[in-house]
Write an enzyme that holds these catalytic residues in place. Structure first.
Site, PDB file in Angstrom:
ATOM      1  N   ASP A 179      -3.174   2.716   7.858  1.00 34.34           N
ATOM      2  CA  ASP A 179      -2.044   3.575   7.740  1.00 34.34           C
ATOM      3  C   ASP A 179      -1.254   2.644   6.980  1.00 34.34           C
ATOM      4  O   ASP A 179      -0.602   1.592   7.233  1.00 34.34           O
ATOM      5  CB  ASP A 179      -1.534   3.568   9.294  1.00 34.34           C
ATOM      6  N   GLU A 207      -0.350  11.717   8.399  1.00 37.29           N
ATOM      7  CA  GLU A 207       0.038  10.581   9.415  1.00 37.29           C
ATOM      8  C   GLU A 207       0.261  11.127  10.580  1.00 37.29           C
ATOM      9  O   GLU A 207       0.177  10.400  11.714  1.00 37.29           O
ATOM     10  CB  GLU A 207       0.919   9.459   8.728  1.00 37.29           C
TER      11      GLU A 207
HETATM   12  P1  ATP Z   1       6.971   4.712   7.432  1.00 44.08           P
HETATM   13  O1  ATP Z   1       6.188   4.949   8.616  1.00 44.08           O
HETATM   14  O2  ATP Z   1       8.416   4.926   7.669  1.00 44.08           O
HETATM   15  O3  ATP Z   1       6.412   5.047   6.021  1.00 44.08           O
HETATM   16  P2  ATP Z   1       6.001   1.954   8.056  1.00 44.08           P
HETATM   17  O4  ATP Z   1       4.719   2.736   8.587  1.00 44.08           O
HETATM   18  O5  ATP Z   1       5.880   0.875   7.059  1.00 44.08           O
HETATM   19  O6  ATP Z   1       7.015   3.047   7.579  1.00 44.08           O
HETATM   20  P3  ATP Z   1       6.430   0.333  10.307  1.00 44.08           P
HETATM   21  O7  ATP Z   1       5.233  -0.829   9.860  1.00 44.08           O
HETATM   22  O8  ATP Z   1       6.086   1.269  11.531  1.00 44.08           O
HETATM   23  O9  ATP Z   1       6.788   1.480   9.108  1.00 44.08           O
HETATM   24  O10 ATP Z   1       7.825  -0.546  10.561  1.00 44.08           O
HETATM   25  C1  ATP Z   1       8.486  -1.136   9.627  1.00 44.08           C
HETATM   26  C2  ATP Z   1       9.711  -1.916  10.192  1.00 44.08           C
HETATM   27  O11 ATP Z   1       9.015  -2.941  10.818  1.00 44.08           O
HETATM   28  C3  ATP Z   1      10.620  -2.792   9.022  1.00 44.08           C
HETATM   29  O12 ATP Z   1      11.428  -1.737   8.674  1.00 44.08           O
HETATM   30  C4  ATP Z   1      10.930  -3.733   9.907  1.00 44.08           C
HETATM   31  O13 ATP Z   1      12.430  -3.433  10.624  1.00 44.08           O
HETATM   32  C5  ATP Z   1      10.059  -3.891  10.819  1.00 44.08           C
HETATM   33  N1  ATP Z   1       8.887  -5.224  10.482  1.00 44.08           N
HETATM   34  C6  ATP Z   1       8.247  -5.789  11.773  1.00 44.08           C
HETATM   35  N2  ATP Z   1       7.510  -6.814  11.108  1.00 44.08           N
HETATM   36  C7  ATP Z   1       7.788  -7.170   9.849  1.00 44.08           C
HETATM   37  C8  ATP Z   1       7.520  -7.808   8.713  1.00 44.08           C
HETATM   38  N3  ATP Z   1       6.747  -8.626   8.851  1.00 44.08           N
HETATM   39  N4  ATP Z   1       8.315  -7.712   7.559  1.00 44.08           N
HETATM   40  C9  ATP Z   1       8.838  -6.603   7.269  1.00 44.08           C
HETATM   41  N5  ATP Z   1       9.377  -5.729   8.119  1.00 44.08           N
HETATM   42  C10 ATP Z   1       8.902  -5.874   9.270  1.00 44.08           C
HETATM   43 MG    MG Z   2       4.392   4.337   9.581  1.00 45.48          MG
END
Ligand code: ATP
Ligand code: MG
Length: 267
Positions: free
Chosen positions: A6, A70
């Site tokens: 993902d 997704e």
């Molecule tokens: P989207 O689904 O919106 O495209 P994503 O899948 O990358 O984004 P997630 O991985 O679920 O999103 O969550 C991202 C969020 O998690 C960040 O915005 C931050 O608040 C938090 N986060 C947790 N760990 C970290 C990290 N190591 N570095 C940066 N952000 C982190």
């Molecule tokens: Mg996501």
């Protein structure tokens, strides 16, 4: 082996699934090239990608993998974790607090995206940076957990001043609405500012979710996404606001990997 990836806006989540055992890996999305070359080393695996950066990742991969939307991957992953944990839910809301927030009505056989909000984990990071200069996620959530929102947020009870309010007095009437005219960034601690940012994000995603749950006729709201990782304060705010508004919040262990797990189940 099956590999589900993902590739989100902030983090790439990878699940390697081999005979029922799952291994979880996480990388910043800026390391897309590194992840592609690591995955290129798995010659025998069946690979499926999902997420906003899936196509970009795919373009860098040697053997072109399958790709799924997704939202389908996420709901498959949620169903997988619910079954593993013996939760008996057949219709519920899933709120994915990723970089942004996406809200879905999920049943055993289908899912429908109900909407979302641009207020999410990315908002937490962006406002934290502007207000405190901090950019490290772990530091932000650690300091936020020590902060008080009293000097920043305006409560319903503040407005009603001693009178009986028609809604609970400890609800937030206005996030960031209690600042004195003399307040400046320097007069507030990083802990207070970060707690207020997380309050704003948590209350927004919880309130939006409960409204959507009402529209779907369900009460369970499953919160997933990396924004909850080691983020005690965000969880507390979300639990309190969801319950207060009549919903039943649920968090899944490794819930941030739902999309990757769902992709790994693709046949
Ligand atoms: P989207 O689904 O919106 O495209 P994503 O899948 O990358 O984004 P997630 O991985 O679920 O999103 O969550 C991202 C969020 O998690 C960040 O915005 C931050 O608040 C938090 N986060 C947790 N760990 C970290 C990290 N190591 N570095 C940066 N952000 C982190
Ligand atoms: Mg996501």
């Amino acid at each position: 082996m099956n590999i589900g990836i993902d590739a989100g806006g902030t983090l790439i989540k990878v699940v390697c699934r081999d005979r029922g055992s799952l291994k979880y890996h996480k990388f910043p999305s800026i390391q897309l090239d590194y992840v592609a070359s690591w995955i290129n080393g798995f010659d025998e695996a069946q690979i499926c990608v999902t997420g906003g950066k899936a196509s970009l990742l795919k373009s860098k991969m040697k053997h072109k993998p399958a790709e799924i939307v997704e939202f389908e991957a996420t709901s498959q992953g949620v169903r997988y974790f619910l079954t593993k944990n013996d939760f008996e839910e057949d219709a519920y809301l899933v709120t994915n607090v990723g970089t942004g927030t996406s809200i879905h009505h999920v049943t055993e056989h289908w899912q429908q995206r109900m909407g979302g909000t641009g207020v999410g984990g990315g908002t937490m990071m962006g406002l934290a940076q502007l207000l405190t200069g901090l950019t490290d996620y772990e530091e932000i959530v650690r300091l936020a957990a020590k902060g008080s929102r009293n000097r920043i947020d305006l409560l319903v009870s503040h407005i009603y001043e001693g009178a009986e309010p028609p809604i609970p007095g400890d609800l937030t009437a206005s996030n960031f609405g209690n600042l004195l005219p003399s307040a400046s960034l320097a007069s507030l601690s990083k802990e207070e500012l970060l707690a207020a940012v997380i309050g704003l994000v948590g209350e927004t995603v919880a309130t939006t979710s409960v409204l959507a749950a009402g529209q779907c006729g369900v009460s369970t709201v499953i919160f997933i996404g990396s924004s909850f990782l080691r983020n005690k304060l965000l969880k507390e705010v979300v639990i309190r606001y969801t319950k207060l508004r009549g919903g039943s919040p649920l968090f899944l262990q490794n819930g941030e990997f739902c999309g990757a797990v769902g992709a790994s189940l693709y046949e």
